[in-house]
Enzyme design. Structure first.
Site, PDB file in Angstrom:
ATOM      1  N   TYR A   1      38.558  45.477  42.157  1.00 41.04           N
ATOM      2  CA  TYR A   1      37.529  45.975  41.235  1.00 41.04           C
ATOM      3  C   TYR A   1      37.583  47.502  41.087  1.00 41.04           C
ATOM      4  O   TYR A   1      36.937  48.065  40.211  1.00 41.04           O
ATOM      5  CB  TYR A   1      36.108  45.585  41.679  1.00 41.04           C
ATOM      6  CG  TYR A   1      35.854  44.106  41.863  1.00 41.04           C
ATOM      7  CD1 TYR A   1      36.727  43.152  41.346  1.00 41.04           C
ATOM      8  CD2 TYR A   1      34.738  43.649  42.553  1.00 41.04           C
ATOM      9  CE1 TYR A   1      36.494  41.802  41.531  1.00 41.04           C
ATOM     10  CE2 TYR A   1      34.501  42.294  42.734  1.00 41.04           C
ATOM     11  CZ  TYR A   1      35.388  41.378  42.227  1.00 41.04           C
ATOM     12  OH  TYR A   1      35.150  40.036  42.415  1.00 41.04           O
TER      13      TYR A   1
ATOM     14  N   LYS B   1      37.723  42.307  49.494  1.00 37.45           N
ATOM     15  CA  LYS B   1      38.768  41.280  49.412  1.00 37.45           C
ATOM     16  C   LYS B   1      40.156  41.885  49.354  1.00 37.45           C
ATOM     17  O   LYS B   1      40.346  42.932  48.722  1.00 37.45           O
ATOM     18  CB  LYS B   1      38.556  40.426  48.156  1.00 37.45           C
ATOM     19  CG  LYS B   1      37.106  40.022  47.915  1.00 37.45           C
ATOM     20  CD  LYS B   1      36.943  39.121  46.713  1.00 37.45           C
ATOM     21  CE  LYS B   1      35.461  38.874  46.431  1.00 37.45           C
ATOM     22  NZ  LYS B   1      34.892  39.806  45.458  1.00 37.45           N
TER      23      LYS B   1
ATOM     24  N   ASP C   1      28.920  42.416  47.211  1.00 38.99           N
ATOM     25  CA  ASP C   1      30.280  41.900  47.047  1.00 38.99           C
ATOM     26  C   ASP C   1      31.131  42.879  46.253  1.00 38.99           C
ATOM     27  O   ASP C   1      30.779  43.263  45.147  1.00 38.99           O
ATOM     28  CB  ASP C   1      30.217  40.573  46.275  1.00 38.99           C
ATOM     29  CG  ASP C   1      31.598  39.979  46.037  1.00 38.99           C
ATOM     30  OD1 ASP C   1      32.216  39.526  47.021  1.00 38.99           O
ATOM     31  OD2 ASP C   1      32.070  39.987  44.884  1.00 38.99           O
TER      32      ASP C   1
ATOM     33  N   HIS D   1      41.320  37.201  48.255  1.00 41.39           N
ATOM     34  CA  HIS D   1      40.754  37.114  46.894  1.00 41.39           C
ATOM     35  C   HIS D   1      41.189  35.841  46.159  1.00 41.39           C
ATOM     36  O   HIS D   1      40.374  35.182  45.520  1.00 41.39           O
ATOM     37  CB  HIS D   1      41.138  38.369  46.104  1.00 41.39           C
ATOM     38  CG  HIS D   1      40.180  38.702  45.006  1.00 41.39           C
ATOM     39  ND1 HIS D   1      39.943  39.978  44.583  1.00 41.39           N
ATOM     40  CD2 HIS D   1      39.385  37.910  44.233  1.00 41.39           C
ATOM     41  CE1 HIS D   1      39.043  39.962  43.605  1.00 41.39           C
ATOM     42  NE2 HIS D   1      38.700  38.721  43.378  1.00 41.39           N
TER      43      HIS D   1
HETATM   44  N1  LIG Z   1      36.227  36.003  43.927  1.00 41.23           N
HETATM   45  C1  LIG Z   1      36.491  35.967  42.643  1.00 41.23           C
HETATM   46  O1  LIG Z   1      37.574  35.533  42.233  1.00 41.23           O
HETATM   47  C2  LIG Z   1      35.450  36.431  41.666  1.00 41.23           C
HETATM   48  C3  LIG Z   1      35.628  36.203  40.296  1.00 41.23           C
HETATM   49  C4  LIG Z   1      34.623  36.638  39.413  1.00 41.23           C
HETATM   50  C5  LIG Z   1      33.482  37.277  39.909  1.00 41.23           C
HETATM   51  N2  LIG Z   1      33.356  37.510  41.249  1.00 41.23           N
HETATM   52  C6  LIG Z   1      32.132  38.162  41.801  1.00 41.23           C
HETATM   53  O2  LIG Z   1      30.984  37.470  41.327  1.00 41.23           O
HETATM   54  C7  LIG Z   1      30.051  38.418  40.813  1.00 41.23           C
HETATM   55  C8  LIG Z   1      29.168  37.806  39.754  1.00 41.23           C
HETATM   56  O3  LIG Z   1      29.943  37.214  38.729  1.00 41.23           O
HETATM   57  P1  LIG Z   1      30.023  37.758  37.223  1.00 41.23           P
HETATM   58  O4  LIG Z   1      29.650  39.198  37.175  1.00 41.23           O
HETATM   59  O5  LIG Z   1      31.356  37.332  36.726  1.00 41.23           O
HETATM   60  O6  LIG Z   1      28.968  36.855  36.455  1.00 41.23           O
HETATM   61  P2  LIG Z   1      27.412  36.466  36.597  1.00 41.23           P
HETATM   62  O7  LIG Z   1      26.777  37.131  37.749  1.00 41.23           O
HETATM   63  O8  LIG Z   1      27.382  34.989  36.486  1.00 41.23           O
HETATM   64  O9  LIG Z   1      26.835  37.019  35.242  1.00 41.23           O
HETATM   65  C9  LIG Z   1      26.654  38.396  35.001  1.00 41.23           C
HETATM   66  C10 LIG Z   1      26.147  38.518  33.567  1.00 41.23           C
HETATM   67  O10 LIG Z   1      24.909  37.811  33.421  1.00 41.23           O
HETATM   68  C11 LIG Z   1      23.910  38.641  32.870  1.00 41.23           C
HETATM   69  N3  LIG Z   1      22.677  38.368  33.636  1.00 41.23           N
HETATM   70  C12 LIG Z   1      22.359  38.768  34.889  1.00 41.23           C
HETATM   71  N4  LIG Z   1      21.141  38.316  35.256  1.00 41.23           N
HETATM   72  C13 LIG Z   1      20.664  37.617  34.205  1.00 41.23           C
HETATM   73  C14 LIG Z   1      19.452  36.919  33.962  1.00 41.23           C
HETATM   74  N5  LIG Z   1      18.492  36.826  34.884  1.00 41.23           N
HETATM   75  N6  LIG Z   1      19.291  36.316  32.735  1.00 41.23           N
HETATM   76  C15 LIG Z   1      20.256  36.391  31.800  1.00 41.23           C
HETATM   77  N7  LIG Z   1      21.434  37.038  31.974  1.00 41.23           N
HETATM   78  C16 LIG Z   1      21.629  37.647  33.163  1.00 41.23           C
HETATM   79  C17 LIG Z   1      24.387  40.053  33.058  1.00 41.23           C
HETATM   80  O11 LIG Z   1      24.048  40.838  31.922  1.00 41.23           O
HETATM   81  P3  LIG Z   1      23.115  42.162  32.092  1.00 41.23           P
HETATM   82  O12 LIG Z   1      23.960  43.171  32.796  1.00 41.23           O
HETATM   83  O13 LIG Z   1      22.829  42.519  30.669  1.00 41.23           O
HETATM   84  O14 LIG Z   1      21.908  41.731  32.858  1.00 41.23           O
HETATM   85  C18 LIG Z   1      25.909  39.940  33.151  1.00 41.23           C
HETATM   86  O15 LIG Z   1      26.496  40.100  31.880  1.00 41.23           O
HETATM   87  C19 LIG Z   1      30.954  39.540  40.279  1.00 41.23           C
HETATM   88  O16 LIG Z   1      30.201  40.672  40.078  1.00 41.23           O
HETATM   89  C20 LIG Z   1      31.974  39.626  41.373  1.00 41.23           C
HETATM   90  O17 LIG Z   1      31.442  40.402  42.435  1.00 41.23           O
HETATM   91  C21 LIG Z   1      34.302  37.066  42.122  1.00 41.23           C
END
Ligand SMILES: NC(=O)c1ccc[n+]([C@@H]2O[C@H](COP(=O)([O-])OP(=O)(O)OC[C@H]3O[C@@H](n4cnc5c(N)ncnc54)[C@H](OP(=O)(O)O)[C@@H]3O)[C@@H](O)[C@H]2O)c1
Length: 277
Positions: A51, A76, A46, A109
């Site tokens: 980004y 997006k 994704d 998006h």
């Molecule tokens: N469409 C939209 O509006 C939108 C909005 C926000 C996000 N997104 C997409 O969603 C993706 C994921 O969301 P996100 O990055 O916001 O949050 P997330 O995936 O919920 O959380 C990422 C965080 O969790 C930690 N983490 C990962 N695996 C873990 C585990 N097994 N145990 C404990 N902690 C863990 C990571 O730290 P470490 O690096 O230290 O492991 C990182 O800081 C984004 O990368 C983006 O592509 C889309």
């Protein structure tokens, strides 16, 4: 390598049951991470024009030993490019940055209701799909009202809807609505950015019962609850571990207890009122 189940989208294409998220990280590190994710077995990546890393994602895909047709790259269109002509131009910018012949999944998006151009944007996306430049089209952060309007005005439903969903905001009504309309739900911030489960006894208990980590419990809750999570991690061991959620099942009680942690959106971004350029 973990075998990832495949879901079928309403347009007949395949969607891996889990993907890898890619927010902004340092470009050099990002390329290494995205390559690592592909090597670990992720086949859904994704990204988004917003980004600023489509070029890095494209390089990782193009340099990978994994055949291109096995990887689903989704990007997006940003709010600043809403509108029919603007979307067509924006897509070409994304495709050039990705350096790919086609994009697997192209998403709006945010609906940006204050600008009210998402229907025109959708018409451009239908055209891109019909021309074969995009395999599947979908949306992010769309509520029922926005999806119903797309269908009413264009006759075309999204193949998927990527929304905020984690234990603090299970977004259950949206998942039910999407499922009933044959739309796959993807979960963004599926781990609540790593904070949504820290110290929650319901999650800790389930992790101990199944011999997995709390992060794996949350991702299992996602897939068992009917959505496709796209977790992000910078740590190689977690990138691998987060894929390994298909060898155990949570009980009905565990699922309900985790859904019961609901407190609301982490960042307060209600799509009905949010407008991002
Ligand atoms: N469409 C939209 O509006 C939108 C909005 C926000 C996000 N997104 C997409 O969603 C993706 C994921 O969301 P996100 O990055 O916001 O949050 P997330 O995936 O919920 O959380 C990422 C965080 O969790 C930690 N983490 C990962 N695996 C873990 C585990 N097994 N145990 C404990 N902690 C863990 C990571 O730290 P470490 O690096 O230290 O492991 C990182 O800081 C984004 O990368 C983006 O592509 C889309």
């Amino acid at each position: 390598m973990t075998a990832i189940p495949i879901r079928k989208l309403n347009d007949g294409t395949a969607l891996p049951a889990i993907g890898y998220g890619t927010p902004s990280v340092d470009a050099k590190r990002a390329e290494e991470l995205f390559g690592l994710a592909l090597d670990a077995g992720y086949r859904l990546i994704d990204t988004a024009q917003a980004y600023g890393n489509e070029d890095v994602v494209g390089r990782a895909v193009n340099r990978s030993s994994v055949p291109r047709e096995e990887i689903r790259v989704q990007t997006k269109v940003p709010g600043r490019d809403h509108g029919y002509v603007e979307t067509l131009k924006s897509f070409e910018r994304s495709r050039a940055a990705l350096d790919l012949d086609y994009v697997d999944i192209y998403l709006i998006h945010w609906p940006n209701p204050g600008y009210d151009k998402y229907v025109e944007t959708w018409r451009a996306m239908i055209e891109l799909r019909d021309k074969g430049l995009v395999r599947s089209i979908g949306v992010c952060n769309f509520t029922y009202a926005f999806i119903e309007r797309l269908e009413r005005e264009t006759g075309v439903l999204p193949a998927l809807n990527q929304v905020e969903r984690h234990p603090l905001f299970p977004n259950a009504d949206q998942v039910r609505f999407d499922t009933a309309r044959g739309i796959a739900t993807e979960s963004w911030s599926p781990l609540g950015r790593g904070h949504a489960f820290i110290g929650e006894p319901e999650i800790e208990r389930a992790a101990a019962a199944h011999g997995v980590t709390p992060g794996q419990v949350v991702l299992r809750w996602q897939v068992q609850g009917g959505s496709v999570p796209i977790p992000f991690s910078t740590r190689p061991e977690r990138i691998v571990q987060n894929l390994d959620v298909f060898g155990f099942a949570l009980t009905r009680e565990e699922m309900a207890a985790i859904s019961g942690l609901e407190r609301g959106r982490i960042w307060g971004q209600d799509p009905s009122e949010t407008n991002y350029l």
